[in-house]
Design an enzyme around this catalytic site. Structure first.
Site, PDB file in Angstrom:
ATOM      1  N   SER A   1       0.836  -1.217   0.000  1.00  0.00           N
ATOM      2  CA  SER A   1       0.000   0.000   0.000  1.00  0.00           C
ATOM      3  C   SER A   1       0.863   1.258   0.000  1.00  0.00           C
ATOM      4  CB  SER A   1      -0.951   0.004   1.194  1.00  0.00           C
ATOM      5  OG  SER A   1      -0.261  -0.188   2.407  1.00  0.00           O
TER       6      SER A   1
ATOM      7  N   HIS B   1       5.975 -12.672   7.815  1.00  0.00           N
ATOM      8  CA  HIS B   1       6.189 -11.291   7.365  1.00  0.00           C
ATOM      9  C   HIS B   1       7.393 -11.240   6.439  1.00  0.00           C
ATOM     10  CE1 HIS B   1       6.572  -6.910   7.477  1.00  0.00           C
ATOM     11  NE2 HIS B   1       5.307  -6.932   7.821  1.00  0.00           N
TER      12      HIS B   1
ATOM     13  N   ARG C   1       2.969  -4.624  17.004  1.00  0.00           N
ATOM     14  CA  ARG C   1       1.581  -4.170  16.782  1.00  0.00           C
ATOM     15  C   ARG C   1       0.610  -5.279  17.186  1.00  0.00           C
ATOM     16  NH1 ARG C   1       1.877  -2.793  10.571  1.00  0.00           N
ATOM     17  NH2 ARG C   1       2.708  -4.908  10.656  1.00  0.00           N
TER      18      ARG C   1
ATOM     19  N   ASP D   1      -2.097  -8.474  11.776  1.00  0.00           N
ATOM     20  CA  ASP D   1      -3.425  -8.921  11.373  1.00  0.00           C
ATOM     21  C   ASP D   1      -3.928 -10.147  12.134  1.00  0.00           C
ATOM     22  OD1 ASP D   1      -3.656  -6.943   9.347  1.00  0.00           O
ATOM     23  OD2 ASP D   1      -2.279  -8.102   8.112  1.00  0.00           O
TER      24      ASP D   1
HETATM   25  N1  HAX Z   1       1.506 -19.824   6.440  1.00  0.00           N
HETATM   26  C1  HAX Z   1       1.976 -20.762   5.571  1.00  0.00           C
HETATM   27  N2  HAX Z   1       3.034 -20.584   4.788  1.00  0.00           N
HETATM   28  C2  HAX Z   1       3.694 -19.417   4.905  1.00  0.00           C
HETATM   29  C3  HAX Z   1       3.300 -18.421   5.801  1.00  0.00           C
HETATM   30  C4  HAX Z   1       2.139 -18.655   6.585  1.00  0.00           C
HETATM   31  N3  HAX Z   1       1.659 -17.748   7.416  1.00  0.00           N
HETATM   32  N4  HAX Z   1       4.161 -17.395   5.688  1.00  0.00           N
HETATM   33  C5  HAX Z   1       5.049 -17.725   4.738  1.00  0.00           C
HETATM   34  N5  HAX Z   1       4.778 -18.958   4.251  1.00  0.00           N
HETATM   35  C6  HAX Z   1       5.426 -19.663   3.162  1.00  0.00           C
HETATM   36  C7  HAX Z   1       5.301 -18.828   1.905  1.00  0.00           C
HETATM   37  O1  HAX Z   1       4.029 -18.981   1.292  1.00  0.00           O
HETATM   38  C8  HAX Z   1       6.433 -19.365   1.082  1.00  0.00           C
HETATM   39  O2  HAX Z   1       6.023 -20.589   0.518  1.00  0.00           O
HETATM   40  P1  HAX Z   1       6.448 -21.024  -0.985  1.00  0.00           P
HETATM   41  O3  HAX Z   1       7.932 -21.093  -0.936  1.00  0.00           O
HETATM   42  O4  HAX Z   1       5.754 -22.324  -1.177  1.00  0.00           O
HETATM   43  O5  HAX Z   1       5.971 -19.919  -1.886  1.00  0.00           O
HETATM   44  C9  HAX Z   1       7.499 -19.651   2.137  1.00  0.00           C
HETATM   45  O6  HAX Z   1       6.808 -19.755   3.386  1.00  0.00           O
HETATM   46  C10 HAX Z   1       8.555 -18.552   2.261  1.00  0.00           C
HETATM   47  O7  HAX Z   1       7.894 -17.300   2.428  1.00  0.00           O
HETATM   48  P2  HAX Z   1       8.577 -16.127   3.260  1.00  0.00           P
HETATM   49  O8  HAX Z   1       9.808 -15.710   2.546  1.00  0.00           O
HETATM   50  O9  HAX Z   1       8.691 -16.494   4.685  1.00  0.00           O
HETATM   51  O10 HAX Z   1       7.453 -14.998   3.187  1.00  0.00           O
HETATM   52  P3  HAX Z   1       7.256 -13.862   2.074  1.00  0.00           P
HETATM   53  O11 HAX Z   1       8.162 -12.735   2.394  1.00  0.00           O
HETATM   54  O12 HAX Z   1       7.325 -14.418   0.690  1.00  0.00           O
HETATM   55  O13 HAX Z   1       5.743 -13.454   2.332  1.00  0.00           O
HETATM   56  C11 HAX Z   1       3.861 -12.956   3.689  1.00  0.00           C
HETATM   57  C12 HAX Z   1       5.370 -12.720   3.478  1.00  0.00           C
HETATM   58  C13 HAX Z   1       3.387 -11.972   4.773  1.00  0.00           C
HETATM   59  C14 HAX Z   1       3.122 -12.620   2.377  1.00  0.00           C
HETATM   60  C15 HAX Z   1       3.634 -14.429   4.112  1.00  0.00           C
HETATM   61  O14 HAX Z   1       4.268 -14.654   5.352  1.00  0.00           O
HETATM   62  C16 HAX Z   1       2.154 -14.794   4.206  1.00  0.00           C
HETATM   63  O15 HAX Z   1       1.560 -15.136   3.189  1.00  0.00           O
HETATM   64  N6  HAX Z   1       1.536 -14.704   5.444  1.00  0.00           N
HETATM   65  C17 HAX Z   1       0.138 -14.945   5.623  1.00  0.00           C
HETATM   66  C18 HAX Z   1      -0.665 -13.744   5.136  1.00  0.00           C
HETATM   67  C19 HAX Z   1      -0.481 -12.550   6.055  1.00  0.00           C
HETATM   68  O16 HAX Z   1      -0.576 -12.642   7.268  1.00  0.00           O
HETATM   69  N7  HAX Z   1      -0.246 -11.359   5.450  1.00  0.00           N
HETATM   70  C20 HAX Z   1      -0.134 -10.102   6.206  1.00  0.00           C
HETATM   71  C21 HAX Z   1       1.302  -9.620   6.347  1.00  0.00           C
HETATM   72  C22 HAX Z   1       1.378  -8.307   7.089  1.00  0.00           C
HETATM   73  C23 HAX Z   1       0.752  -7.238   6.271  1.00  0.00           C
HETATM   74  O17 HAX Z   1       1.185  -6.860   5.191  1.00  0.00           O
HETATM   75  N8  HAX Z   1      -0.342  -6.755   6.749  1.00  0.00           N
HETATM   76  O18 HAX Z   1      -1.058  -5.909   5.996  1.00  0.00           O
END
Ligand code: HAX
Length: 449
Positions: free
Chosen positions: A240, A316, A325, A371
């Protein structure tokens, strides 16, 4: 306006600092870019600058250098309130120092002068089917204000570049002043009787949001102040913030820019994770007809992972520890409603899910982000994310109201410091393969040398 004078006073020294770095140290290497980063969402490529906030992987967010718990102590509060009012945090983000009570109240007064939402914005929202996602309505509501942009008007009249920030600040105050009323109307349109509720004079900006959705509860007003503080900014690289920044770099005004930012916030991996987290908790609660045991919860979490889904609210891109937070909201729940079932469940998830994610070994950060719990707390006060009639997503609108504070502060400063249009360079996959082949002497493709 003290706010404006304070920014103006700082401009010469900030402009001189940036000029010196660019002119005298323009070739200094800050970061290198690896192949995995190009294909991996540019993770940890240090290519943005923001003095508004910084996320330390192990410590979490600092807003203008202050941790959340410090801000709760240092920012001014109104008599009888437990949490600082939002005028203080906006002053801090924009000016860079903790305001006095009077300075923070001046922001609240500016908001009051500018809070009236034009009728056509309500009409635009009302013209949409009630099943429309709340974030779509929010982004449309913001865009519907674009015609009132002072920046766009003054740009057309030939405004000088050094004055851009001033018009951007005016627009930012107008937008943030109206945001709680737009959000509240979306709530009332979708989940109540569609009424337009006028803000109360004696309430502050955050509390008025609660009032406009029909809540008369001092504890909720404190929660609104807390919520709007902790979601305001999370440095520049999140979707965002970066989307807003990118669009504004084309000199699009704050309405175009933040509407784009809100469309990014609507994504399930970003702001919509609060809705998804709440949905997951409710799913668990229904499945076990209450709060499950630790073993049952661990098994449920494994099933979610095995079905290819993420556990929302956990993980994250930058953080590597529990998000402060999250912690501050956990403490709020502990203080006011420790017996609430969903709150107890969110706490249990915190005890169980990080261990599951560690065992699975994929997520780099197994800890909760903001979240994981924010929806639970809104739910306690009866605030709905959705009503089952169309997609939910109102909790993301709440996130959006707060995020407007941070992204607009960044945009004001980007214009103040003359940030140019963003335009990174892209390459083709073949070019990248050629680079590897030529520099490392390896063969990646049939027929290549
Ligand atoms: N559950 C399951 N798997 C997860 C995970 C979770 N909560 N968090 C990361 N992973 C997985 C990823 O999907 C990724 O899998 P693949 O290799 O199969 O693609 C692997 O672990 C490595 O990911 P990462 O490097 O640790 O995480 P990223 O930096 O790529 O992504 C995210 C960060 C926040 C998008 C990710 O942790 C996620 O999808 N979390 C759940 C959704 C979430 O809570 N989002 C909110 C984040 C905070 C925010 O922006 N708020 O607005």
């Amino acid at each position: 306006m003290i706010l404006k004078e304070q920014i103006l006073q700082q401009l010469p020294s900030w402009r001189a600092r940036v000029k010196k770095l660019v002119q005298e140290y323009g070739d200094f290497k800050v970061s290198e870019v690896a192949m995995a980063q190009i294909f991996g969402g540019m993770r940890n490529v240090k290519a943005l600058v923001s003095d508004i906030s910084f996320v330390d992987p192990n410590e979490g967010i600092r807003l203008r250098g202050y941790k959340i718990e410090e801000l709760l102590e240092l920012l001014p509060k109104r008599p009888g309130d437990s949490v600082p009012f939002s005028g203080g945090i906006y002053f801090l983000l924009l000016v860079g120092r903790i305001p006095s009570f009077a300075e923070a109240m001046e922001v609240e007064e500016e908001w009051k002068k500018r809070q009236e939402v034009p009728q056509h914005v309500y009409d635009v929202i009302r013209s949409m089917p009630k099943t429309t996602s709340p974030m779509t309505l929010f982004s449309m509501g913001i865009l519907a204000l674009q015609g009132s942009s002072l920046f766009a008007k003054r740009y057309d009249e030939g405004m000088k570049k050094e004055d851009y920030w001033d018009a951007m600040l005016e627009d930012s105050l107008d937008l943030t002043a109206k945001a709680p009323a737009i959000a509240a109307f979306i709530y009332n349109y979708k989940f109540r009787q569609g009424q337009i509720v006028k803000p109360k004079d004696e309430l502050d900006w955050a509390a008025n949001f609660g009032w406009m959705i029909g809540i008369e509860d001092k504890t909720y007003y404190d929660l609104a102040r807390l919520y709007f503080m902790i979601h305001s900014d999370h440095e520049s690289g999140n979707v965002s913030a970066h989307a807003t920044y990118l669009v504004s770099s084309a000199l699009s005004d704050i309405f175009y820019s933040t509407s784009a930012g809100m469309n990014g916030l609507a994504g399930p991996l970003h702001g919509r994770a609060n809705q998804e987290a709440m949905g997951w908790l409710l799913e668990v609660y229904r499945e076990f007809n209450g709060v499950p045991s630790k073993e049952q919860l661990a098994e449920y979490a494994w099933n979610t992972l095995q079905s290819g889904k993420v556990i929302p609210g956990y993980g994250h891109a930058v953080l590597r520890k529990t998000d402060p937070r999250f912690t501050v909201q956990l403490e709020f729940g502990e203080k006011y409603f420790p017996e609430d079932d969903l709150f107890r469940l969110a706490k249990l998830v915190y005890e169980v899910v990080p261990q599951v994610l560690i065992q699975q070994g994929k997520a780099k950060d197994p800890w909760p982000n903001v979240d994981a719990i924010s929806g639970t707390i809104q739910h306690h006060f009866g605030v709905l994310d959705g009503d089952g009639n169309g997609p939910g997503g109102f909790y993301t609108v709440l996130f959006g109201v707060s995020r407007l504070l941070g992204v607009s502060a960044n945009t004001v400063w980007a214009r103040a410091l003359g940030a140019p249009i963003e335009r990174p360079k892209s390459l083709t996959t073949s070019m990248l393969e050629n680079m590897v082949e030529q520099q490392l002497g390896v063969k990646l493709r049939e027929g290549s040398e």
